[in-house]
Design a protein around this motif. Sequence first.
Motif, PDB file in Angstrom:
ATOM      1  N   LYS A  41     -12.814   0.579  -0.649  1.00 47.76           N
ATOM      2  CA  LYS A  41     -11.946   0.607  -1.826  1.00 47.76           C
ATOM      3  C   LYS A  41     -10.471   0.678  -1.449  1.00 47.76           C
ATOM      4  N   SER A  42     -10.156   0.534  -0.177  1.00 49.69           N
ATOM      5  CA  SER A  42      -8.755   0.603   0.262  1.00 49.69           C
ATOM      6  C   SER A  42      -7.922  -0.453  -0.455  1.00 49.69           C
ATOM      7  N   ARG A  43      -6.718  -0.046  -0.898  1.00 47.87           N
ATOM      8  CA  ARG A  43      -5.891  -0.955  -1.681  1.00 47.87           C
ATOM      9  C   ARG A  43      -4.417  -0.809  -1.293  1.00 47.87           C
ATOM     10  N   LEU A  44      -3.681  -1.874  -1.625  1.00 45.93           N
ATOM     11  CA  LEU A  44      -2.232  -1.843  -1.567  1.00 45.93           C
ATOM     12  C   LEU A  44      -1.730  -1.809  -3.008  1.00 45.93           C
ATOM     13  N   TYR A  45      -1.094  -0.702  -3.376  1.00 46.54           N
ATOM     14  CA  TYR A  45      -0.553  -0.556  -4.730  1.00 46.54           C
ATOM     15  C   TYR A  45       0.926  -0.927  -4.727  1.00 46.54           C
TER      16      TYR A  45
END
Length: 309
Positions: free
Chosen positions: A298-302
């Motif tokens: 679920k790693s994300r760049l916000y």
Amino acid sequence: MSEHKLLRSKLGFSRCFPKLGTLASFTSTAFALLAWIERAHAESPGLTLVDSFKVAGKSEGFSEPSGLSLSNAEGFLWSVSDAEPKLHLLGIDGTLGNSFKLPSLEGSDLEGVASRKDGSVLVVQETDRSILVVHPTNPVRLTTIPLTSLKGYSAAAELLVGNPLNKGPEGIAVDPESGRVFIGIEGQPRLLMVVSPALDEIVEMIPLARDAGFISERVDDDGLDLSGLAWSPSSRSLWIVSDKGREIFVFNPESKSVRAISLTFTEDGKQKEVKHPEGIALDETKGLLYILTDDAKKSRLYVFEQPEL
């Protein structure tokens, strides 16, 4: 739609500990200050989401992301990974660009990353407690600078007594105007190490303690950590992200003032929070704030609008 909307010298110690003789007479002023700090945290504003992107996973050579910094290449950020000894270019849409392989022994346990004007990239290693100066060329050129080799380290070590191996250097940022380098010690104790532009001397150690404004309603003082740093040229302050606290602490190293920003936002009418933040970067020319998370698949760049302070 606009582009903004699309992504929209000697060692000095700033000690915050009271002298033994003053403990018994801890004044009402101090309590009033703590009450003000807690009110400021309670009234902490959230963030305005511009977009978010899934980041490349293990199959693409980028997992357990840790650290984030603007790069000199338009549209890309620098990042590192705990899993592999590589320096990565990460697109502002989360896609993986070029990767630069580091020697295995030199590239283990990478945590923080910061770009410099000369094109080099600084990376901190946590367990080895060192700074890597990486020139992302082919082949990669790399210099290792152990923190213990810096002038002033013996005095700084007084504050690091008992610091656990897994709570060491976690974030790094550069003030491009002065060249100063800031290194964040994750916790137990939380510290800010200020290093000379030549990377040869520790010029200041600043405790980031509770009574300095580093508090969280989510975790106790021992549990509160720091996981990434970014420098703001406009406010001449550090933006310090906390994984456990799920907050950004905006800290001015000169005045020692602190302001907290909650890592919460609204999406599809629902209030959400950023989980497991590990990296932070600011693009003040576009008014954007980037947060990179380490949350397995679920790693994300916000991407958020940079909040006004």
